[in-house]
Design an enzyme around this catalytic site. Structure first.
Site, PDB file in Angstrom:
ATOM      1  N   THR A  30       0.808  -1.223   0.000  1.00 40.53           N
ATOM      2  CA  THR A  30       0.000   0.000   0.000  1.00 40.53           C
ATOM      3  C   THR A  30       0.837   1.266   0.000  1.00 40.53           C
ATOM      4  OG1 THR A  30      -0.123   0.058   2.428  1.00 40.53           O
ATOM      5  CG2 THR A  30      -1.854  -1.162   1.250  1.00 40.53           C
ATOM      6  N   CYS A  34       2.196   2.766   9.474  1.00 38.60           N
ATOM      7  CA  CYS A  34       1.193   2.830  10.527  1.00 38.60           C
ATOM      8  C   CYS A  34       1.845   2.687  11.898  1.00 38.60           C
ATOM      9  CB  CYS A  34       0.167   1.703  10.393  1.00 38.60           C
ATOM     10  SG  CYS A  34      -0.674   1.619   8.805  1.00 38.60           S
ATOM     11  N   CYS A  38      -2.739   0.227  14.751  1.00 37.24           N
ATOM     12  CA  CYS A  38      -3.649   0.647  13.678  1.00 37.24           C
ATOM     13  C   CYS A  38      -4.884  -0.245  13.656  1.00 37.24           C
ATOM     14  CB  CYS A  38      -2.925   0.580  12.330  1.00 37.24           C
ATOM     15  SG  CYS A  38      -3.937   1.194  10.947  1.00 37.24           S
ATOM     16  N   ARG A  63       4.088   6.722   3.103  1.00 37.07           N
ATOM     17  CA  ARG A  63       3.290   7.859   3.558  1.00 37.07           C
ATOM     18  C   ARG A  63       2.482   7.467   4.786  1.00 37.07           C
ATOM     19  NH1 ARG A  63       1.267   9.755  -2.459  1.00 37.07           N
ATOM     20  NH2 ARG A  63       3.092  11.039  -2.951  1.00 37.07           N
ATOM     21  N   CYS A  65      -0.358   6.718   7.407  1.00 39.88           N
ATOM     22  CA  CYS A  65      -1.719   6.176   7.337  1.00 39.88           C
ATOM     23  C   CYS A  65      -2.727   7.247   7.733  1.00 39.88           C
ATOM     24  CB  CYS A  65      -1.826   4.972   8.278  1.00 39.88           C
ATOM     25  SG  CYS A  65      -3.483   4.277   8.418  1.00 39.88           S
ATOM     26  N   CYS A  68      -4.843   5.601  11.205  1.00 37.61           N
ATOM     27  CA  CYS A  68      -4.291   5.545  12.569  1.00 37.61           C
ATOM     28  C   CYS A  68      -3.420   6.739  12.912  1.00 37.61           C
ATOM     29  CB  CYS A  68      -3.497   4.256  12.774  1.00 37.61           C
ATOM     30  SG  CYS A  68      -1.914   4.190  11.901  1.00 37.61           S
ATOM     31  N   ASP A 442      16.480  11.640  51.248  1.00 37.96           N
ATOM     32  CA  ASP A 442      15.303  12.503  51.309  1.00 37.96           C
ATOM     33  C   ASP A 442      14.429  12.110  52.495  1.00 37.96           C
ATOM     34  OD1 ASP A 442      13.367  14.419  49.694  1.00 37.96           O
ATOM     35  OD2 ASP A 442      12.167  12.669  50.307  1.00 37.96           O
TER      36      ASP A 442
END
Length: 492
Positions: A30, A34, A38, A63, A65, A68, A442
């Site tokens: 694709t 993601c 996702c 690129r 998604c 998501c 402390d």
């Protein structure tokens, strides 16, 4: 983690949100990448490729998604619990150093050559400093496009782009949408709300669940310096000194995110302001990993189970916190606030705050270096400690910024007069961000140790706490809950 293909595949198939930000999944069929969680049907393992950063995915031609939105994940926890050159470089890039000073400035801050830094970042993250900074600008741009009413030309420069054309090209390449299409997809410009204030940006800061807001906001509110910090209308508010100007931020806990309202005198400071707020609230931590480790101790496990997800409240200004740590030596919280408020009134820079009662920026080391020690209502030895500290901070011989080496900073602090183990470690914990900083001397920690049956002497206690490493700073947060103190509760 991205090199462990089997573990990555299992995380993707389980849609495990705990690994969001640890690695990214690119799908070769694709061309998108993601987050592990996702919600779409997971791709076949043979079509998955795993990358350590969004920038590496983008450089490989993938690129983001649109479902998501992997660019909205919390940052990788690695950069906050490591002190090596790559982690320090990532913290500096998050603080906008590449946009302001270039790769040369990044390398100079770290004491390496540009070639060494580029080689190390490429080896571990699959992308160089310019690509990593570009990915950050793209994330900031998307945030502004989708959640504000800023004109797109103003978004370009606020996100750190040098030109509108570069902004348009980058957004189109990363998201496969133009800035206008991104805004339209998000429903157009957000409508003006009844309580909207001109110049104020309303944002959401994501985090990994669980998050316990009690100790986080309780601590910040209980130790707030008048004029610089306040708790108002259910939010922690404070002033910010930023590279191009100043700002005011209001932070409030909400379901699944932190509500953030930012007012900036220069929009170019947006990415830096967001990074510093995330660091202040320790939002990139991995609470599941921390709590799982601490639960292995049967004495700590009940405290963890009672209120999991505690964070370490940190700072937006390391030099400021170091000064406040000195003012807090051997005095009550109220006295420390009073001393700090006097410094702010006398040496801080006045600002306007239409939405609240903030009045000043905390004074810079340069401003404090010029103060008259006799004007300080402190014992003589404490005056010497404070003036020596601000002198070293002002001349640059002591560096406590995000680029600092934790071991070196500890050594430099220990050399200063009046700096004992407690002061050094509390600065390491909250200013340097060392998740393994420990405070065996402390008072609150000692009282908790006694009540839980832990060793009482610092040496024996430190040896016993070795099992909590590398999360001893988080163990301290749980130990402090043994006392019923305001730092453990949201203000009413």
């Amino acid at each position: 983690m991205h090199t462990d293909t089997e573990s990555c595949v299992r995380a993707v198939q389980a849609k495990d949100a705990r690994f969001d930000g640890w690695f990214y999944t690119a799908v070769v069929t694709t061309g998108i990448y993601c987050r592990p969680s996702c919600p779409v049907v997971p791709p076949k393992p043979r079509n998955m490729r795993f990358f350590p950063s969004a920038a590496a995915c983008q450089q490989a031609g993938f690129r983001a998604c649109k479902r998501c939105r992997p660019d909205t994940t919390p940052g990788s926890p690695q950069w906050n619990h490591r002190a090596d050159a790559v982690a320090r470089a990532m913290r500096l890039i998050g603080d906008g150093i590449v946009d302001r000073e270039g790769v040369t400035g990044l390398a100079d801050r770290l004491g390496y050559s540009t070639r060494q830094i580029e080689r190390q970042l490429l080896a571990e993250l699959g992308a160089g400093p310019l690509a990593l900074a570009r990915a950050q600008r793209a994330r900031t741009a998307r945030l502004l496009v989708e959640t504000t009413r800023l004109p797109l030309a103003d978004v370009a420069f606020a996100a750190g782009f040098a030109s509108v054309r570069t902004f348009n090209d980058t957004v189109r390449e990363v998201y496969a949408l133009t800035p206008g299409e991104l805004r339209a997809r998000a429903g157009g410009r957000p409508p003006k709300s009844a309580d909207a204030t001109p110049g104020v940006l309303a944002l959401r800061l994501p985090y990994r669940a669980p998050l316990n807001p009690g100790n986080l906001f309780g601590h910040l509110a209980a130790t707030a310096v008048p004029g610089v910090e306040e708790w108002r209308d259910g939010a922690y508010r404070r002033t910010l000194r930023l590279p191009h100007g100043h700002g005011v931020v209001a932070l409030a806990p909400a379901e699944g995110h932190i509500r953030c309202r930012l007012s900036l005198t220069d929009q170019r400071d947006l990415a830096v302001a967001i990074a510093r707020c995330r660091r202040l609230l320790d939002l990139d931590a991995d609470p599941v990993a921390v709590d799982d480790q601490l639960r292995t101790d049967p004495l700590l496990a009940p405290l963890v189970d009672k209120g999991p997800g505690r964070r370490v409240p940190r700072t937006v200004d390391e030099a400021e916190f170091a000064v406040r740590a000195v003012l807090g030596q051997q005095v009550s919280t109220a006295a420390a606030r009073t001393h700090a408020a006097r410094l702010v009134t006398a040496h801080g820079e006045a600002i306007d705050d239409p939405e609240g009662g903030l009045t000043h920026l905390f004074p810079s080391p340069a401003a404090l270096a010029a103060l008259d020690p006799a004007s300080l209502a402190l014992p003589h030895s404490r005056r010497t400690t404070l003036t020596t500290l601000v002198g070293r901070l002002a001349d640059g011989s002591l560096r406590l910024g995000v680029e600092g080496d934790w071991a070196e900073a500890r050594a430099r602090l220990t050399e200063l007069p009046g700096f004992g183990p407690w002061t050094v470690e509390v600065i390491a914990m909250r200013a340097l961000g060392d998740p393994d900083a420990f405070l065996p001397t402390d008072l609150g920690v000692r009282r908790a140790a006694e009540s839980l049956g832990l060793p009482s002497t610092p040496a024996a206690f430190t040896a016993r706490a070795a099992a909590w490493r590398p999360w001893r700073a988080y163990a301290v947060q749980y130990l402090w809950t043994v006392d019923d103190h305001p730092i453990n509760h949201l203000p009413s």
